[in-house]
Design a protein around this motif. Structure first.
Motif, short mmCIF file in Angstrom:
data_model
loop_
_atom_site.label_atom_id
_atom_site.label_comp_id
_atom_site.label_asym_id
_atom_site.label_seq_id
_atom_site.Cartn_x
_atom_site.Cartn_y
_atom_site.Cartn_z
N ARG A 1 0.82 -1.21 0.00
CA ARG A 1 0.00 0.00 0.00
C ARG A 1 0.85 1.25 0.00
O ARG A 1 2.06 1.20 0.17
CB ARG A 1 -0.91 0.01 1.25
N GLY A 2 0.19 2.38 -0.15
CA GLY A 2 0.86 3.67 -0.01
C GLY A 2 1.22 4.31 -1.33
O GLY A 2 1.09 3.72 -2.41
N HIS A 3 1.67 5.56 -1.25
CA HIS A 3 2.04 6.34 -2.41
C HIS A 3 3.46 6.00 -2.88
O HIS A 3 4.33 5.70 -2.07
CB HIS A 3 1.97 7.84 -2.09
N PHE A 4 3.68 6.08 -4.18
CA PHE A 4 5.04 5.93 -4.70
C PHE A 4 5.92 7.07 -4.19
O PHE A 4 7.10 6.87 -3.92
CB PHE A 4 5.03 5.91 -6.23
N VAL A 5 5.36 8.25 -4.09
CA VAL A 5 6.08 9.41 -3.53
C VAL A 5 5.22 9.99 -2.43
O VAL A 5 4.13 10.52 -2.68
CB VAL A 5 6.36 10.47 -4.61
N TRP A 6 5.71 9.88 -1.19
CA TRP A 6 4.95 10.40 -0.06
C TRP A 6 5.33 11.86 0.19
O TRP A 6 6.37 12.35 -0.26
CB TRP A 6 5.18 9.54 1.18
N VAL A 7 4.50 12.56 0.93
CA VAL A 7 4.62 14.00 1.07
C VAL A 7 5.84 14.43 1.87
O VAL A 7 6.22 15.60 1.84
CB VAL A 7 3.32 14.56 1.70
N THR A 8 6.48 13.51 2.57
CA THR A 8 7.70 13.86 3.31
C THR A 8 8.95 13.24 2.71
O THR A 8 10.03 13.36 3.27
CB THR A 8 7.58 13.41 4.78
#
Length: 426
Positions: free
Chosen positions: A216-223
């Motif tokens: 799961r999760g984004h390929f590029v996270w906000v941090t």
């Protein structure tokens, strides 16, 4: 308000943390994250209790030891506020010990207070003053000469269609960095990624295996910060053109002029066949400017064009400057055969359509890329999703061993199938 709390500690050569030569920065930066609940005023009180009575030089060690975070070393800070991903975060605190300032960022903006306040007493929210003037995604340009070089930029429509999309998707994926300010290391990292995309110097890795929904999760996270290697200096030779990586175009132009003078370059020495290419690319990421040898000032340059700000889509002219300056189309015998045959040859390079499009642009052959995979329209994938035997192929853009954050997949509309099933169910 609730969510994760980010804390950054910034200091030049803190006592217990030697700076790694790989970071190429004199500032050590640690980041910690906490999921404990609490309001901003409570964190201010906690910080003040740690710092009360300390000298400036002792703050880094005290905060690192007494804040119960899992600390990681990073090369720059990030601000998670500015798009939908911000819902995961409450506040980002930055202790800039070198400048003796505490910054507090949240969904309302950025505020600051001198760290000496926390060393002297318990601070309150009234001590946090809004940054003035508010930070802007595009810095103001100081006065530049009014006479600009206007080159005849030649980028084929096939190359433009492919590379402009890549660069705009890069801007979207890393928007949390591009809409803020950053340090010199980040400048060189971002520039390396942009140049690799514009010059088509990347690898396309294709994923065809089935995958459950566990990842799961984004390929590029906000941090996240990019992980690929930066340019080692702020001047690099890229395909015969000198790239100047800078924070502002004024700084970059001065660097280019000094470099040209130091190399004792003379007008015409680096003359190129038509169309004439620039001798320097001045890239601040926010703006791009092209320069060529000649003119009374030693270098003639284009008007600075806005490029990446993490908020709006980069304009065509700025992207054309970037692509035109970094690519040199090849001429091979493949140009002698019909385009339809070229397309067949390219289609055998890989299973998916992105790699053939990249090679076709490099060699200047084949049809214009339609951004379709069969009947499916190719879209940017932002999150990890499950794969089935019928899922279109994933095309991931990699810079060596590091993922660029860009992943493409064909999107097949399920609406007609669903409609038929609903009709049959009745």
């Amino acid at each position: 308000m609730s969510g994760d709390i980010l804390v950054y500690l910034l200091s030049r050569n803190p006592p217990t943390f030697a700076v790694s030569s790989l970071e190429r920065e004199t500032t050590t930066i640690l980041v910690g994250c906490s999921r404990s609940k609490g309001e901003d005023v409570e964190y201010l009180q906690r910080f003040a209790n740690i710092l009360n009575g300390l000298k400036k030089g002792a703050m880094f060690e005290a905060l690192h030891a007494k804040l119960q975070f899992k600390w990681e070393k990073v090369y720059d800070t990030t601000n998670p506020f500015g798009d939908f991903r911000q819902v995961m975060y409450q506040t980002a605190w930055t202790f800039d010990i070198e400048h003796d300032v505490l910054l507090c960022a949240n969904r309302s903006g950025v505020r600051r207070t001198p760290l000496r306040v926390l060393r002297q007493r318990t601070a309150t929210l009234d001590d946090l003053k809004p940054l003035s003037p508010p930070s802007s995604p595009m810095p103001t340009l100081r006065a530049l000469p009014t006479t600009f070089w206007k080159p005849e930029v030649q980028v084929s429509e096939k190359t433009r269609t492919f590379t402009h999309r890549l660069l705009r998707d890069f801007s979207h994926q890393w928007r949390h960095i591009l809409r803020r300010s950053w340090n010199d290391t980040t400048s060189r990292v971002l520039a390396r990624g942009v140049i690799r995309l514009s010059s088509l110097d990347f690898e396309v890795r294709e994923v065809t295996k089935e995958r459950g929904g566990g990842l799961r999760g984004h390929f590029v996270w906000v941090t996240m910060l990019p992980e690929w290697e930066p340019f080692t200096t702020n001047i690099a030779l890229v395909g015969g053109v000198h790239l100047v990586v800078c924070q502002t175009v004024q700084e970059g132009l001065s660097t280019a002029q000094n470099h040209a003078a130091s190399q004792a370059l003379k007008t015409g020495k680096m003359a190129k066949s038509r169309p004439a290419k620039p001798d320097y690319i001045v890239l601040s990421m926010k703006y791009i400017m092209l320069c060529r040898l000649g003119g009374s000032a030693g270098l003639e340059h284009t008007r600075p064009e806005p490029l990446f700000n993490g908020t709006t889509s980069p304009p065509d002219l700025a992207l054309d400057y970037l692509v035109w300056a970094t690519t040199n189309p090849s001429v091979t015998r493949l140009h002698l055969i019909p385009t339809e045959v070229q397309d067949v040859i390219l289609s055998h390079l890989s299973v998916g359509p992105v790699e053939p499009a990249r090679v076709g642009c490099l060699l200047g052959i084949g049809s214009e890329f339609t951004w379709r995979d069969g009947q499916a329209s190719i879209a940017l994938e932002e999150t990890h999703t499950a794969r089935t035997p019928w899922t279109p192929i994933d095309s991931q853009i990699w810079f060596g061993p590091h993922m660029s954050g860009i992943v493409y997949r064909g999107q097949v509309s399920l609406a007609p199938t669903i409609g038929v099933n609903l009709l049959h169910s009745h």
